[in-house]
Design an enzyme around this catalytic site. Structure first.
Site, PDB file in Angstrom:
ATOM      1  N   HIS A  21       0.815  -1.220   0.000  1.00  5.55           N
ATOM      2  CA  HIS A  21       0.000   0.000   0.000  1.00  5.55           C
ATOM      3  C   HIS A  21       0.851   1.274   0.000  1.00  5.55           C
ATOM      4  O   HIS A  21       0.335   2.357  -0.258  1.00  5.55           O
ATOM      5  CB  HIS A  21      -0.977  -0.005   1.187  1.00  5.55           C
ATOM      6  CG  HIS A  21      -0.347   0.253   2.521  1.00  5.55           C
ATOM      7  ND1 HIS A  21      -0.118  -0.739   3.449  1.00  5.55           N
ATOM      8  CD2 HIS A  21       0.082   1.388   3.107  1.00  5.55           C
ATOM      9  CE1 HIS A  21       0.422  -0.232   4.528  1.00  5.55           C
ATOM     10  NE2 HIS A  21       0.555   1.073   4.352  1.00  5.55           N
ATOM     11  N   SER A  67       4.872   2.222   7.908  1.00  4.27           N
ATOM     12  CA  SER A  67       4.456   1.153   7.000  1.00  4.27           C
ATOM     13  C   SER A  67       5.623   0.660   6.160  1.00  4.27           C
ATOM     14  O   SER A  67       6.331   1.447   5.526  1.00  4.27           O
ATOM     15  CB  SER A  67       3.347   1.646   6.078  1.00  4.27           C
ATOM     16  OG  SER A  67       2.173   1.911   6.795  1.00  4.27           O
ATOM     17  N   ASP A 106      -0.029  -7.576   1.240  1.00  2.95           N
ATOM     18  CA  ASP A 106       0.356  -6.179   1.443  1.00  2.95           C
ATOM     19  C   ASP A 106       1.867  -6.040   1.541  1.00  2.95           C
ATOM     20  O   ASP A 106       2.395  -5.289   2.355  1.00  2.95           O
ATOM     21  CB  ASP A 106      -0.314  -5.597   2.697  1.00  2.95           C
ATOM     22  CG  ASP A 106      -0.171  -4.083   2.764  1.00  2.95           C
ATOM     23  OD1 ASP A 106       0.014  -3.461   1.698  1.00  2.95           O
ATOM     24  OD2 ASP A 106      -0.207  -3.521   3.871  1.00  2.95           O
TER      25      ASP A 106
END
Length: 409
Positions: free
Chosen positions: A263, A365, A296
């Site tokens: 993402h 992230s 992801d």
């Protein structure tokens, strides 16, 4: 000239009332559709300006658009009331209020209904009461206006209640549902060039230690020092070259393969990687044959050499209660390290996750989750907002990477 004289002078003269149509209602429909067209065009322009020029996200832009809808309804209603001089009717004065409330909770589509009704009301200007009363239709009667106001009010109240319940359902959605949603859906638009990943020589302790050597626990400061060089900052851009996001990654191989979250690069048209020494590299490709939306996780490639790779561990050996470290760029603060525990290992229908207590924030992230031996055992991927829960964050087990690489090579 009255209607009869017009008919005599022009045989083709058509009066809609001759066919049973009410001129006032048709006028209201025409005005209503015209207002909707104006609102639709203005809304599109406002959203484009807010998104492109001021960089507001969709949520903030929608709030400003809603304010515009309310002001637009009031800006239409008040001049109509003033121009027709019907401000001495308290019921009529309630209609702009209803328009504002409806626009707030249901949008301009419903907020313009009271305005369209106002356009049908006869003017009090320069006309005796007797003449004006003859022009009042059945839908101008006070009892019907009261009914309309009640209906508008109940509709707004019910819409506000539904909206409140919807927000509550979203807010208190099951953590499992929220986690599963994060890993569902099709692969999005990644504008980076793609490449089939070649062999990735990931570094493990088995590469570093001899047959008789054992892994030793590492001091937190030594882990932090090593991963300052193995962790990178990622910045993404749109087609106009405007920065759209940032995240973290960690080096997999000396020749420029890097791991991050999918993402982080999703929807990016271009991206750059910044190393510890502030050297910046353009991401040339991403390996679309490994991982992706399902986990992801994404592998990207830069043209660099002699990099210091992360040490890859075995996430199957990780246990609840084990100390771990999250390393990354929370809110752009590069090279940050936070300590926590593996709170639990969650087995969802679609994916396994590690629940961790180490604090992470936007920007973390794609950063590594490192155990006490200095091995990467997971990739920081998501967490719950602090207003909902404290230190409930999640990482993707690193073994998903190892399994996918083993399938290919």
């Amino acid at each position: 000239m009255n209607v009869l004289e017009a008919k005599k002078n022009n045989p083709r003269f058509i009066n809609i009332t001759d066919y049973g149509y009410d001129r006032g209602l048709i006028q209201a429909v025409i005005f209503y559709l015209t207002y909707l067209l104006i609102v639709a065009i203005a809304t599109a322009l406002i959203q484009g300006i807010l998104n492109n020029l001021f960089g507001l996200n969709s949520l903030d832009a929608s709030k400003i658009v809603k304010i515009f809808h309310v002001l637009f309804c009031l800006a239409l209603a008040l001049p109509i009331i003033w121009g027709k001089k019907i401000y001495n009717n308290i019921l009529i004065l309630l209609l702009p209020l209803m328009a504002g409330i409806l626009a707030t909770y249901m949008g301009a589509l419903f907020g313009l209904l009271p305005i369209a009704y106002l356009t049908t009301y006869p003017s009090c200007k320069n006309e005796p009461d007797a003449q004006r009363n003859k022009e009042l239709r059945w839908y101008h009667r006070s009892w019907l206006i009261i009914i309309l106001i009640i209906l508008f009010g109940l509709t707004s109240w019910y819409s506000a209640l539904l909206l409140s319940n919807l927000e509550e359902q979203v807010y208190y959605r099951s953590p499992y549902q929220m986690m599963m949603d994060a890993f569902s859906g099709e692969v999005g638009d990644v504008g980076l060039p793609t490449i089939k990943a070649k062999e990735i020589a990931i570094l493990t302790y088995s590469n570093l230690l001899g047959p008789n050597e054992k892994k030793e626990p590492q001091l937190p400061e030594d882990i932090a020092l090593y991963y300052q060089h193995a962790v990178v900052s990622i910045t993404t851009y749109n087609e106009d070259g405007k920065e759209t996001g940032s995240g973290t990654g960690f080096i997999l191989s000396r020749d420029g393969y890097i791991m991050t979250n999918y993402h982080v690069i999703e929807k990016a048209k271009s991206a750059t990687v910044t190393l510890k020494n502030n050297k910046e590299f353009k991401i040339v490709t991403w390996a679309n044959n490994i991982l992706g939306k399902k986990y992801d996780l994404a592998i990207i490639k830069i043209n660099a050499s002699n990099l210091i790779p992360a040490i890859i561990g075995d996430s199957d050996d990780a246990l609840a209660g084990q100390e771990i470290y999250a390393i990354g760029d929370p809110l752009g603060l590069k090279g940050s390290i936070s300590k926590g525990l593996i709170a639990a290992k969650r087995d969802l229908e679609k994916i396994k996750l590690m629940q961790i207590t180490a604090p992470i924030s936007p920007g973390n992230s794609g950063g590594p989750i490192v155990n006490g031996y200095g091995e990467v055992i997971g990739v920081a991927t998501m967490g719950f907002d602090s207003s909902m829960a404290q230190n409930i964050n999640f990482a993707i087990p690193i073994n998903y990477l190892k399994e996918e690489i083993e399938k290919i090579f």
